[in-house]
Design a protein around this motif. Sequence first.
Motif, PDB file in Angstrom:
ATOM      1  N   THR A 179      -7.195  11.486   5.155  1.00  0.00           N
ATOM      2  CA  THR A 179      -6.701  10.655   4.053  1.00  0.00           C
ATOM      3  C   THR A 179      -6.974  11.328   2.719  1.00  0.00           C
ATOM      4  O   THR A 179      -8.104  11.730   2.434  1.00  0.00           O
ATOM      5  N   TYR A 208       0.826  -1.202   0.000  1.00  0.00           N
ATOM      6  CA  TYR A 208       0.000   0.000   0.000  1.00  0.00           C
ATOM      7  C   TYR A 208       0.864   1.258   0.000  1.00  0.00           C
ATOM      8  O   TYR A 208       1.990   1.266   0.499  1.00  0.00           O
ATOM      9  N   ASP A 209       0.300   2.300  -0.587  1.00  0.00           N
ATOM     10  CA  ASP A 209       0.878   3.643  -0.557  1.00  0.00           C
ATOM     11  C   ASP A 209      -0.201   4.588  -0.053  1.00  0.00           C
ATOM     12  O   ASP A 209      -1.307   4.636  -0.605  1.00  0.00           O
ATOM     13  N   LEU A 210       0.133   5.332   0.984  1.00  0.00           N
ATOM     14  CA  LEU A 210      -0.841   6.156   1.686  1.00  0.00           C
ATOM     15  C   LEU A 210      -0.342   7.586   1.814  1.00  0.00           C
ATOM     16  O   LEU A 210       0.836   7.814   2.090  1.00  0.00           O
ATOM     17  N   LEU A 263      -4.991   6.579  -1.236  1.00  0.00           N
ATOM     18  CA  LEU A 263      -4.541   5.251  -0.829  1.00  0.00           C
ATOM     19  C   LEU A 263      -4.634   4.335  -2.035  1.00  0.00           C
ATOM     20  O   LEU A 263      -5.670   4.256  -2.685  1.00  0.00           O
ATOM     21  N   PHE A 270      -3.053   1.629  10.048  1.00  0.00           N
ATOM     22  CA  PHE A 270      -4.323   2.286   9.735  1.00  0.00           C
ATOM     23  C   PHE A 270      -5.204   2.451  10.966  1.00  0.00           C
ATOM     24  O   PHE A 270      -5.986   3.409  11.048  1.00  0.00           O
ATOM     25  N   SER A 282      -7.810   1.734  -5.580  1.00  0.00           N
ATOM     26  CA  SER A 282      -7.298   3.061  -5.241  1.00  0.00           C
ATOM     27  C   SER A 282      -8.457   3.901  -4.717  1.00  0.00           C
ATOM     28  O   SER A 282      -9.583   3.800  -5.209  1.00  0.00           O
TER      29      SER A 282
END
Length: 201
Positions: free
Chosen positions: A74, A64-66, A77, A127, A91
């Motif tokens: 947020t 994951y890329d956040l 993501l 998370f 996504s």
Amino acid sequence: MTAPSIVENTASNADTFPAMLTWAGDSIAMLESGRVQVSSRAIKVHGRIVAGRTETFESFSVSYDLLLDETGVTRRLSMRSTVARGDRQVSLSRNSEGLWLVDHGQGPRSADFGGAKDVDVVLSSLFATLPVRRLRLHEEHRDETLPVVAVTLPELTVQLATYEYSSSPTGVEVRSPTGSALIALDEDGFALDYAGITHRI
């Protein structure tokens, strides 16, 4: 407002971040690790969750890329889940008006998810603490009930859920549709122990 493309360290966290944070499963064979960049409430993370087969789910690997903005909300993501039969992806992005776009690779769909500002990924210690850091619940002891965008593993299904948070000197208790757990936190608001689920190593 446009989300920052990178997260710069402030003087208060320059000695700590960027950092690699890693958690191991308590009751299942699981490992989560991520490179975390922090500037106050803004966060950028590249991470991975790997889990062995259980009675509930098959073995999987998820990357994951956040990106969180300067208020801890947020912004983006992206996730890719791999199992023996293949992989899938999703996504999510949220604009400044609170509208979410969700794309599983067949084109985006929009939703407001009840005004949710946070995403929770099942089993993820990283998370689980995002609303805690955004609302400073590791510094101010109070109760909060929030709409949250919940993502399952390894399926990557996305749905709205209601989470309850109760903070105290011993940590933050999180109650969700899948259960409840007490999270012990470090001074930066990241999980040290996610009772019965993971612990930091």
